[in-house]
Design an enzyme around this catalytic site. Structure first.
Site, PDB file in Angstrom:
ATOM      1  N   GLY A   1     -37.819  44.389 -48.403  1.00 20.25           N
ATOM      2  CA  GLY A   1     -36.801  45.256 -47.812  1.00 20.25           C
ATOM      3  C   GLY A   1     -35.764  44.409 -47.090  1.00 20.25           C
ATOM      4  O   GLY A   1     -35.215  44.814 -46.059  1.00 20.25           O
TER       5      GLY A   1
ATOM      6  N   GLY B   1     -32.306  45.889 -46.148  1.00 22.21           N
ATOM      7  CA  GLY B   1     -32.258  47.170 -45.440  1.00 22.21           C
ATOM      8  C   GLY B   1     -31.725  47.039 -44.024  1.00 22.21           C
ATOM      9  O   GLY B   1     -31.485  45.934 -43.517  1.00 22.21           O
TER      10      GLY B   1
ATOM     11  N   LYS C   1     -44.031  51.324 -38.722  1.00 21.13           N
ATOM     12  CA  LYS C   1     -44.284  52.755 -38.641  1.00 21.13           C
ATOM     13  C   LYS C   1     -43.235  53.497 -39.478  1.00 21.13           C
ATOM     14  O   LYS C   1     -42.178  52.913 -39.756  1.00 21.13           O
ATOM     15  CB  LYS C   1     -44.289  53.219 -37.180  1.00 21.13           C
ATOM     16  CG  LYS C   1     -42.917  53.376 -36.527  1.00 21.13           C
ATOM     17  CD  LYS C   1     -43.072  53.948 -35.130  1.00 21.13           C
ATOM     18  CE  LYS C   1     -41.747  54.268 -34.511  1.00 21.13           C
ATOM     19  NZ  LYS C   1     -41.096  55.478 -34.992  1.00 21.13           N
TER      20      LYS C   1
ATOM     21  N   GLY D   1     -43.234  44.639 -28.054  1.00 26.70           N
ATOM     22  CA  GLY D   1     -42.540  43.360 -27.958  1.00 26.70           C
ATOM     23  C   GLY D   1     -41.449  43.356 -26.907  1.00 26.70           C
ATOM     24  O   GLY D   1     -40.860  42.305 -26.623  1.00 26.70           O
ATOM     25  N   LYS D   2     -41.134  44.514 -26.349  1.00 30.22           N
ATOM     26  CA  LYS D   2     -40.097  44.560 -25.316  1.00 30.22           C
ATOM     27  C   LYS D   2     -40.619  43.863 -24.059  1.00 30.22           C
ATOM     28  O   LYS D   2     -41.767  44.060 -23.659  1.00 30.22           O
ATOM     29  CB  LYS D   2     -39.682  46.004 -25.042  1.00 30.22           C
ATOM     30  CG  LYS D   2     -38.891  46.602 -26.212  1.00 30.22           C
ATOM     31  CD  LYS D   2     -38.379  47.975 -25.896  1.00 30.22           C
ATOM     32  CE  LYS D   2     -37.539  48.540 -27.053  1.00 30.22           C
ATOM     33  NZ  LYS D   2     -36.221  47.884 -27.170  1.00 30.22           N
TER      34      LYS D   2
ATOM     35  N   GLU E   1     -32.389  58.924 -24.780  1.00 25.55           N
ATOM     36  CA  GLU E   1     -31.323  58.422 -25.648  1.00 25.55           C
ATOM     37  C   GLU E   1     -30.102  59.329 -25.536  1.00 25.55           C
ATOM     38  O   GLU E   1     -30.247  60.550 -25.396  1.00 25.55           O
ATOM     39  CB  GLU E   1     -31.784  58.388 -27.108  1.00 25.55           C
ATOM     40  CG  GLU E   1     -32.925  57.427 -27.390  1.00 25.55           C
ATOM     41  CD  GLU E   1     -33.268  57.398 -28.865  1.00 25.55           C
ATOM     42  OE1 GLU E   1     -32.724  56.538 -29.581  1.00 25.55           O
ATOM     43  OE2 GLU E   1     -34.051  58.257 -29.313  1.00 25.55           O
TER      44      GLU E   1
ATOM     45  N   ASP F   1     -42.105  60.522 -33.617  1.00 26.22           N
ATOM     46  CA  ASP F   1     -41.203  59.369 -33.643  1.00 26.22           C
ATOM     47  C   ASP F   1     -41.384  58.463 -32.430  1.00 26.22           C
ATOM     48  O   ASP F   1     -41.319  57.234 -32.546  1.00 26.22           O
ATOM     49  CB  ASP F   1     -39.753  59.856 -33.718  1.00 26.22           C
ATOM     50  CG  ASP F   1     -38.758  58.723 -33.886  1.00 26.22           C
ATOM     51  OD1 ASP F   1     -39.105  57.717 -34.547  1.00 26.22           O
ATOM     52  OD2 ASP F   1     -37.639  58.824 -33.372  1.00 26.22           O
TER      53      ASP F   1
ATOM     54  N   HIS G   1     -44.939  54.714 -29.412  1.00 25.44           N
ATOM     55  CA  HIS G   1     -44.400  53.882 -28.334  1.00 25.44           C
ATOM     56  C   HIS G   1     -44.959  54.261 -26.961  1.00 25.44           C
ATOM     57  O   HIS G   1     -45.503  53.421 -26.239  1.00 25.44           O
ATOM     58  CB  HIS G   1     -42.870  53.997 -28.269  1.00 25.44           C
ATOM     59  CG  HIS G   1     -42.169  53.675 -29.550  1.00 25.44           C
ATOM     60  ND1 HIS G   1     -42.606  52.686 -30.404  1.00 25.44           N
ATOM     61  CD2 HIS G   1     -41.050  54.191 -30.117  1.00 25.44           C
ATOM     62  CE1 HIS G   1     -41.787  52.625 -31.443  1.00 25.44           C
ATOM     63  NE2 HIS G   1     -40.844  53.529 -31.287  1.00 25.44           N
TER      64      HIS G   1
END
Length: 801
Positions: A41, A44, A183, A216-217, A252, A271, A276
């Site tokens: 991918g 992408g 995911k 990873g944040k 968001e 989502d 998360h």
């Protein structure tokens, strides 16, 4: 005696497994190993935005440390066009800020020379890729260390790719394979299980790295190290005695435009919250292992945290949808003008962790699109029992206990604009890695949750790093604690699927979006129930398509088999039954000082148990005796045990004296329901000794699709008549042996409630409504208290179909 002496075979297997895992990780550190990284991918959006930059950063970090690399961008696109698209994606690569431009240009040039595009479409393409890697290794006189395949493709493509990699692209002996999966990992528990089984047929668990990029944040990745480095200060604080609540939030400002096909399938809970925010919750709530550097220990403690989560019900969540969403779906997916989506774009969910550390502490998970700001954070708010006589102007942040006390892991964006960890100065001065984090300078006018930045010890990363670059480094170095194991994935879906099913037909609250939403989505919680603070407006926009909710229908009262019938949608029905049981209990305790309640097992009463546990604080539990209507002949700790279901969903949440709890004695002398152990007679004797006239105040029954009730079955006439109060019976389904109250004992009760729920019960409900007193054919038809009351509780699907 040590384990090695007691179980030499098991010990040898454990040692081999540990050595294999250790060797797999150590190989990444050996010198002169060649690593091939295949990005599937490669043309992408995800690859262009994050993955190529992450791979470039990995190369910068590891180049010159003994490994050689080759990077293969792969896709279905034909070679020439694919090469052009990949070259365009690689144009945007950037070096760290402190890199000299000339040196950066040289590094980029090296990386581009090591990167090539190839079409991977057929089994032959994968075979060719493997041969090319082997030829390169041989040509350059290298040893192959391993291969990484990054699946930046839709999940429906996983199986074919996995099959081809397993068949022809595995490295030779002594080299490792790692496959990286993005995911979504399924849509619910069943689909996640199917996908996991399919992937498990091609790859071993240690070869798979499921990515949740939030792990990873930098602020999220620091939660466990922060807890570890500040153990001494946090040991006494990180518990229910001091923590008021935990907020895990991701807001968001963007909407779902351009992504409505994905959102229609998944929605905001799948989502964001199921992955998360739940992963972050486990990092906050899990017990801290002695060694937080041990991937195995971290993953095992996370799994234990999953298993401690209290089951969710519809009252645990609220959902919303921004006004323009349905119109966007109609436009992008060619839906008719009458179409109105029920997909939530906003959700708040109240979670509780059922263990001694967190009992009673609410964890609020919330995320939404088209909101007033973009921000992500974890906020641990501590209780404040202080009162200060001097006015606030005299409160010193380091000393005053009247100021709010909180720890904030600021994930990004918002007023701060960068990752940060903030600790109230009236808590303690935290320890953070000196090399990686630095104190934030005061910014006049900046306020965090209403307090100036000067109220906090605030730290931010010395160098901000993108989440994917951190995770790619962890993959390369075999650090699995930042990834989702199959076991943890399925545990998460077990937790979320029942709530998702219960919300599937719920109309979300409409909100305008942005600042105009005002207080429309504000939340409040009471016990285990979460709700919007404001009442639902009549209608935000005029037009057709508003969906009726179960709460729009009233509870229906009528008669069934000449006895009172109460029918409603499931949520209202359970609420009504719980209220009726509480009223009966209060009346019994007022008159006799105690209340004897006999409960059936199975799946139907679970929602009732949860309602009683979380919504009925006036229930006289201290004066209530709890009995079992029936039990399966399994140990009481077995998941199939009715008592275990009662324990998990009710007993552990309420305060009942242990001597008032009466499980059925199905497990005596290490045997299950052996007649010579006289368990049935023992239980009958206990009932006669404690229950006046052996007449329970209330018996809760269910009805099977074959007309059985309790564990009284048509095929097993035992217990339908005679003198015995408690009997052993035979079920047509496993486990076959059962213990049950007899029909004559049930009919001595002052009140019997029969709970019938679900469309699968519609046929037997119709049949039983027409038959007479024929307990040998349909045991439920024999339920008729001799001097008490029978009330039927049926949801609309069971009653009306």
């Amino acid at each position: 005696m040590p384990l090695s002496d007691r179980h030499p075979g098991l010990w040898k297997m454990l040692m081999v497994a540990m050595c294999v895992a250790l060797a797999g990780c150590l190989q990444a550190q050996e010198l002169h190993g060649h690593v091939s990284i295949v990005l599937l991918g490669a043309t992408g959006d995800l690859a262009k935005k994050y993955l190529w930059q992450g791979l470039f950063q990995l190369y910068l970090d590891e180049e010159g440390k003994g490994h050689t690399f080759s990077f293969h961008g792969a896709a279905l696109t034909a070679p020439r066009q694919g090469q052009e698209l990949m070259a365009k994606a690689l144009e945007s690569l950037s070096c760290p800020e402190d890199t000299a431009p000339s040196h950066c240009a040289a590094l980029k040039d090296q990386f581009l020379r090591l990167s090539q595009y190839r079409q991977l479409k057929t089994a032959e393409d994968y075979q060719t890729l493997s041969k090319d890697i082997e030829a390169q290794v041989a040509r350059e006189g290298l040893r192959e260390a391993g291969r990484i395949f990054y699946f930046s493709v839709p999940p429906f493509a996983y199986a074919d790719i996995a099959r081809n990699i397993n068949a022809s692209c595995r490295p030779g002996p002594g080299a490792w394979l790692r496959v990286v999966l993005e995911k979504p990992f399924g849509h619910d528990h069943l689909s996640a299980q199917q996908l996991a089984t399919e992937l498990g047929s091609f790859f071993q668990e240690e070869e798979m790295y499921r990515v949740d990029h939030y792990l990873g944040k930098q602020a999220v990745a620091q939660i466990l190290p922060f807890r570890d480095q500040n153990r001494k200060a946090l040991d006494g604080l990180w518990n229910r005695h001091h923590v008021e609540r935990v907020e895990i939030i991701m807001k968001e400002t963007v909407d779902a435009e351009g992504r409505t096909s994905f959102y229609e399938e998944y929605g905001v809970i799948r989502d964001i919250l199921q992955n998360h925010l739940t992963e972050i919750l486990t990092l906050v709530a899990m017990e801290l292992p002695h060694n937080v550097s041990s991937s195995a220990a971290v993953l095992q403690h996370k799994l234990q945290a999953f298993r401690a989560l209290r089951g969710l019900h519809k009252g645990s969540a609220v959902v919303g949808q921004y006004q323009a969403y349905s119109a966007q779906v109609r436009g992008e997916l060619q839906k008719p003008e009458s179409f109105h989506s029920l997909t939530p774009t906003f959700a708040g969910v109240l979670v509780h962790v059922d263990n001694l550390r967190w009992e009673g502490v609410p964890f609020l998970l919330m995320s939404g699109k088209a909101l007033d700001e973009r921000v992500g954070y974890v906020r641990v708010l501590f209780k404040n029992k202080a009162f200060c006589v001097h006015r606030e102007g005299h409160w010193a942040p380091e000393q005053s206990q009247c100021l709010p006390r909180q720890i904030i892991f600021h994930i990004g964006h918002g007023e701060l604009g960068h990752p940060a960890i903030l600790v109230s100065r009236n808590l303690f001065r935290p320890t953070l890695p000196a090399q990686g984090w630095t104190e934030v300078q005061e910014r006049p006018g900046l306020r965090v949750f209403g307090r100036p930045l000067s109220d906090f010890y605030a730290y931010s990363p010395v160098r901000e790093r993108e989440a994917y670059s951190i995770l790619l480094s962890h993959i390369f170095h075999c650090r699995k604690e930042s990834f989702i194991t199959t076991e943890n994935l399925l545990a998460s879906w077990v937790f979320w699927t029942p709530l998702l099913d219960s919300l599937a037909h719920e109309a979300p609250r409409l909100y305008p979006g942005g600042a105009e939403t005002g207080h429309l989505l504000d939340l409040e919680f009471n016990g285990g129930h979460l709700s919007f603070s404001q009442q639902q407006p009549e209608q935000l926009v005029p037009g057709p398509g508003l969906t009726m909710k179960p709460s729009d229908f009233q509870v229906l009262g009528t008669r069934y088999r000449e006895s009172p019938l109460i029918s409603a949608w499931p949520e209202e029905l359970i609420s009504k039954l719980a209220s009726d049981i509480e009223a009966t209990a209060v009346q019994a305790v007022r008159r006799f000082g105690k209340f004897h309640l006999a409960l059936s097992g199975g799946s139907s009463p679970i929602a009732l148990f949860q309602q009683l546990a979380t919504g009925h604080y006036g229930f006289p539990w201290a004066h209530t005796h709890l009995w079992l209507v029936d039990e399966r002949c399994v140990p009481l700790s077995d998941p199939d045990s009715n008592f275990q279901g009662l324990q998990a969903h009710l007993l552990q949440h309420i305060r009942v004296p242990y001597y008032n709890i009466h499980p059925m004695p199905v497990h005596l002398r290490q045997r299950l329901c052996a007649e010579e152990d006289q368990g049935a007679q023992t239980y009958a004797g206990e009932i006669m000794a404690l229950v006046a006239n052996s007449s329970f105040d209330l018996v809760l029954l269910g009805m099977g699709t074959d007309g059985h009730t309790a564990s009284l079955f048509p095929q097993s006439p035992t217990g339908l008549d005679g003198e015995q109060l408690v009997v052993l019976t035979q079920s047509p389904l496993r486990p076959y042996q059962r213990m049950s109250l007899s029909l004559p004992l049930i009919n001595r009760a002052k009140k019997v409630a029969v709970l019938v729920m679900g469309r699968t019960k519609r046929e037997i409900t119709m049949l039983v409504s027409r038959v007479g007193h024929e307990p040998k054919k349909w045991p439920i038809s024999g339920v008729l208290p001799s001097s008490g009351q029978l009330v039927w509780y049926m949801d609309y699907e069971a009653f009306l179909g």
